[in-house]
Design a protein around this motif. Structure first.
Motif: not given
Length: 601
Positions: A375-383
């Protein structure tokens, strides 16, 4: 002193009103010709059918394509005294007297009304009058036009009738899409003519018999008769709209007043107490599609709550209107804030995630790879090293026994997760798992995400160690935080659609108290991972020892061997990935994935 009218003139006026379908005070060209033709067919009078157009042309001396009463009067007298007219010559073989002309006019007026009743809702005189009565009842604000609030309250009044067949008509007749259809000028208000035109089309399409439509309208009118007589008290509410914003965790949410654009003023009636009606009004007022939903908040100036912002609920709407009614001079301070605009979930059902302990049997089917979305990658653009918005994996095709894993925030983060999917069968119901981030030091976790109590080791013998500052090793020894993930196991062939919705709407009230601005956060507090289509098939790409192996989606176009932010190499264009729904080409494995020692072929 008004001149007394003769019986013949009275009879002719009744006939004139029967021909005047729209009660405009004129007989239009189309109305006259259509009724003349139908009369000719009914009476078998070929000449009346053939002369319908010429007769209107002769009577319309000014070329206005409509007849006043005087012109209509003379036209009918010429028809009655024409000895060659079959329908009349059979009755009278001579020039008729005034008394006979009066009887002819009354008989034709009666036949015209009966013919109109057979022609459908548009021409039925009683049905048209009932619709006009309803229009006047619903137009409690006056002005001769139904505005958005009046339209939705009219729908609510129809739904309140204790008859399921009538309540089912309300959405097609007085729904949001119907308002947009009737508002041909896009003025935000419906005139009587536009209302009648829409009503004739809808009622004619729903009811086969005009008498059924008439009975329904009478029942609706009796149900609301006098309900809003004398008007309805309204209060003025300022609207603020946030169209689009990125999702952010509650602890990092921003509060920027410029994110909310002024969206006009709403005059909210005190009689509107259903949240569904208010959301319909807001969608029409803000020109939002009828297939979207949103979150609504209002500023609390009542002093009864410490929260600066209150989420609008069914129970709170009535209280809000009562508070604004007591303080109309400050009603503008009761602004409504609209955010989190998103599509409605029409064809998908909500599924409550099941705990891992209750799904041991389903987990036995997990014998393949695990395809993980964070969810952090999909919604917060993590990384992410690019500025483009994260994307979902296209054409996600799993094999039987694979698992789609969606990482979600931990239970103590304040962010709730809801799962919407079509009927299970292809994918299992969502299974909630709680694991440790550190694979080398697995921490047992409870179903709510909190770490389970573990037995403490005995302290070593000897002097107590000297206290030092907190080191990375000491922090690591405390145990990593637990992760929560939803697991969907591929257990049947076919397609499936799902999405996961994350929300911390319920925290807006508490967090708004920390802000002196008195507004909701300027970041989205609701976001979705999906919707995504997953296809499960029996045919498998060439695999060796794949049971339990995992790949992480990087949010753009690749699957990685390790979580985003780690040192794992991303899988390139020729790397292993789920097959497309129709593909059978053998993929190449050029990734550093360490496959387990056991698995299926």
């Amino acid at each position: 002193m008004e001149e007394e009218r003769s019986p013949l003139e009275d009879a002719m006026r009744q006939l004139f009103q029967a021909y005047d379908i729209d009660r405009s005070g004129y007989v239009d060209f189309a109305e006259f010709v259509k009724l003349e033709i139908r009369h000719g067919i009914e009476q078998g009078d070929i000449k009346r059918i053939r002369e319908a157009f010429p007769q209107m042309t002769v009577a319309d001396r000014l070329g206005m394509r409509r007849l006043k009463f005087a012109d209509f009067y003379q036209s009918r007298l010429r028809s009655y005294t024409d000895s060659s007219r079959q329908s009349y010559s059979e009755t009278l073989q001579r020039v008729p007297t005034d008394e006979e002309l009066t009887k002819l006019a009354l008989v034709e007026a009666k036949r015209t009304l009966e013919e109109r009743a057979r022609m459908g809702p548009r021409y039925h005189p009683e049905l048209r009058q009932e619709l006009k009565n309803l229009f006047r009842n619903w137009n409690f604000a006056g002005g001769g036009k139904l505005r958005v609030v009046e339209w939705i309250m009219a729908r609510s009044s129809v739904e309140s009738v204790e008859d399921e067949s009538i309540a089912a008509v309300s959405e097609k007749w007085l729904g949001e899409d119907s308002f947009r259809t009737a508002d041909v000028t896009q003025a935000g208000a419906i005139s009587l003519d536009d209302f009648l035109e829409l009503s004739f089309k809808v009622l004619g399409a729903i009811f086969m018999e005009v008498t059924t439509s008439l009975q329904m309208l009478r029942q609706v009118r009796l149900n609301i008769d006098g309900q809003w007589r004398g008007g309805v008290a309204t209060v003025k509410v300022a609207l603020h709209l946030m169209h689009e914003a990125n999702f952010q965790a509650p602890g990092r949410a921003r509060y920027d007043p410029s994110a909310y654009a002024p969206a006009g003023v709403l005059y909210l009636p005190a009689a509107l107490v259903r949240l569904g009606d208010l959301t319909s009004v807001l969608r029409l007022q803000l020109d939002l599609p009828s297939n979207v939903c949103f979150s609504a908040f209002h500023r609390d100036n009542s002093g009864s709550s410490k929260a600066a912002i209150v989420r609008l609920t069914e129970a709170g709407l009535r209280t809000l209107v009562e508070d604004m009614s007591r303080m109309p001079e400050a009603s503008a301070d009761f602004g409504l804030y609209i955010k989190n605009i998103r599509p409605k979930t029409r064809n998908l059902k909500a599924f409550r995630p099941q705990e891992e302990e209750a799904c041991a049997a389903a987990l036995c089917f997990q014998t393949g790879m695990r395809w993980i979305l964070d969810w952090e990658v999909q919604l917060l653009s993590k990384g992410s090293k690019v500025q483009s918005k994260p994307r979902l994996p296209p054409d996600l095709c799993l094999c039987l026994g694979d698992a789609l894993v969606i990482k979600i925030p931990a239970a103590d983060s304040g962010i709730s997760a809801s799962v919407y999917m079509d009927a299970p069968g292809v994918l299992s119901v969502p299974i909630r798992q709680c694991t440790s981030k550190d694979k080398k030091n697995v921490v047992a976790t409870k179903s709510d995400g909190s770490a389970a109590a573990a037995p403490s080791p005995e302290p070593p013998a000897g002097p107590a160690p000297q206290k030092r500052g907190r080191s990375a090793r000491a922090v690591k020894a405390r145990g990593p935080p637990a992760e929560t993930q939803l697991v969907f196991i591929a257990q049947g062939e076919g397609p499936s659609v799902l999405f996961v919705e994350l929300s911390w709407d319920q925290l807006e009230e508490d967090l708004s108290g920390n802000s002196l601005l008195g507004i909701p956060s300027s970041d989205a507090s609701v976001a979705r991972i999906g919707p995504m289509k997953v296809t499960v098939q029996r045919q498998q790409p060439f695999r060796t020892k794949t049971a339990g192996a995992a790949a992480w989606w990087n949010g753009q176009s690749k699957w990685a061997a390790k979580p985003i932010g780690g040192r794992g190499k991303a899988l390139g264009a020729g790397s292993y990935r789920p097959m497309s729904a129709g593909g059978s080409q053998r993929p190449q494995l050029d990734s550093p994935i360490q496959w387990p020692q056991s698995g299926r072929r």
